[in-house]
Design a protein around this motif. Structure first.
Motif, PDB file in Angstrom:
ATOM      1  N   GLN A   6       8.513 -10.391   6.029  1.00  0.00           N
ATOM      2  CA  GLN A   6       7.074 -10.290   5.730  1.00  0.00           C
ATOM      3  C   GLN A   6       6.558  -9.802   4.058  1.00  0.00           C
ATOM      4  N   HIS A  25       3.955   1.618  12.622  1.00  0.00           N
ATOM      5  CA  HIS A  25       4.090   0.357  12.477  1.00  0.00           C
ATOM      6  C   HIS A  25       5.511  -0.385  11.889  1.00  0.00           C
ATOM      7  N   SER A  35      -2.674  -2.497  15.942  1.00  0.00           N
ATOM      8  CA  SER A  35      -2.547  -3.829  15.848  1.00  0.00           C
ATOM      9  C   SER A  35      -3.209  -3.551  17.534  1.00  0.00           C
ATOM     10  N   SER A  60       0.946  -1.472  -0.243  1.00  0.00           N
ATOM     11  CA  SER A  60      -0.359   0.180   0.199  1.00  0.00           C
ATOM     12  C   SER A  60       0.490   1.146  -0.079  1.00  0.00           C
ATOM     13  N   LYS A  96      -9.244  -5.654  10.087  1.00  0.00           N
ATOM     14  CA  LYS A  96      -8.889  -4.856  10.516  1.00  0.00           C
ATOM     15  C   LYS A  96      -9.918  -4.609  11.040  1.00  0.00           C
ATOM     16  N   TYR A 150      -0.234 -16.572   9.339  1.00  0.00           N
ATOM     17  CA  TYR A 150      -1.357 -15.794   9.890  1.00  0.00           C
ATOM     18  C   TYR A 150      -2.652 -14.693   9.178  1.00  0.00           C
TER      19      TYR A 150
END
Ligand code: VOV
Length: 249
Positions: A184, A171, A222, A111, A148, A144
């Motif tokens: 990631q 983040h 989170s 994004s 949101k 996992y």
């Protein structure tokens, strides 16, 4: 109405988790087991060739615990290729002794919350590498799905772009502390699967997963706005390691 963030999409992803019916595997004759294993290894050879041609990436992992025994993880440019890969595996003798235990369909997503303006995503090597990620050689994987939140007073999708950008910056700063320890891959799955994103993490030390995810739990995005599905963790399997894993002699 708040503004939707612009996203870039890369390769499609299939996390194909299987459970082995060990009783049936043990009941097969050694010759049939060998033939079944050879068939899987001929598929992995084809996957390696695809990776060499930069047309995708595939990996095998053992998964710990009752949720699954194996993960076949595939990244490909199209959904059709992923469907074909799944069907090809299902037609093998080996698939006769496995049961699907979980699966996840998504597409690699970036994004522009923290993107710089003067970069052409079509030609930027870093962005292209992230959109078409090759599975690294790290020993461990953690997967996992997550959402949101969309609750009254706690709805990510009604926050302004500026509020979301600030939180995503924070983040990103936490994530950056783990550079070199965790890789990631965030894949979007709105309209593709039951959750909104798949999170795939690779690391050599599984404790790093715990530390990173724990630290992120305290970060606003989170802590307030994220909810998580089932966690699956395991080890990368080389072809030799698969042979050893399935050996019941
Ligand atoms: C390992 C480190 C790490 C790093 C460096 C990192 C950085 C970043 C950046 C800079 C950005 C925004 C731009 C982009 O690149 O898209 C993201 C985006 C995203 N992330 Fe992240 N993330 C990490 C790791 C990381 C983890 C461990 C998780 C799970 C959250 C948790 O609490 O368990 C996660 C989730 C996400 C998601 C769902 C998105 C998309 C959100 C959206 O609304 O669109 N992420 N992420």
């Amino acid at each position: 109405m708040s503004e939707a963030v612009h996203t870039l999409e890369g390769w499609f992803v299939h996390h194909d988790f299987r459970t082995i019916d060990w009783a049936s595997w043990k009941l097969m004759s050694p010759e049939d087991r060998q033939a079944a294993l050879d068939e899987v290894l001929s598929l992995t050879a084809a996957w390696r060739e695809t990776e060499e041609q930069k047309q995708g990436s595939s990996g095998m992992f053992t998964i710990l615990g009752h949720k699954a025994d194996l993960l076949f993880l595939h990244f490909r440019p199209t959904l059709e290729e992923l469907i074909e890969l799944e069907a090809t595996l299902n037609k093998t003798k080996f698939a006769d002794v496995t049961l699907p235990s979980y699966s996840y369909v998504s597409v690699v997503e970036l994004s522009n919350y923290v993107a710089s303006d003067n970069v052409d995503p079509e030609t930027d090597a870093y962005i292209q590498r992230r959109l078409k990620p090759v599975i690294p050689d790290n020993k461990n994987i953690c997967f996992y799905p997550m959402n949101k939140r969309r609750e009254a007073g706690q709805n990510w999708y009604t926050l302004s772009m500026e509020e979301r950008r600030e939180m995503m910056k924070s983040h990103g700063l936490i994530g950056r502390k783990y550079a070199g320890q965790v890789t990631q891959v965030i894949s979007g799955s709105i309209g593709l699967d039951d959750w909104e994103w798949g999170v795939t993490l690779y690391a050599d030390d599984p404790v790093t997963f715990k530390k990173l995810i724990y630290e992120m739990r305290f970060d606003e995005v989170s802590a307030k706005y994220s909810e998580f599905g089932t966690f699956l963790v395991g080890n990368k399997l080389s072809e030799e390691a698969l042979r050893a894993y399935l050996d019941v002699k």
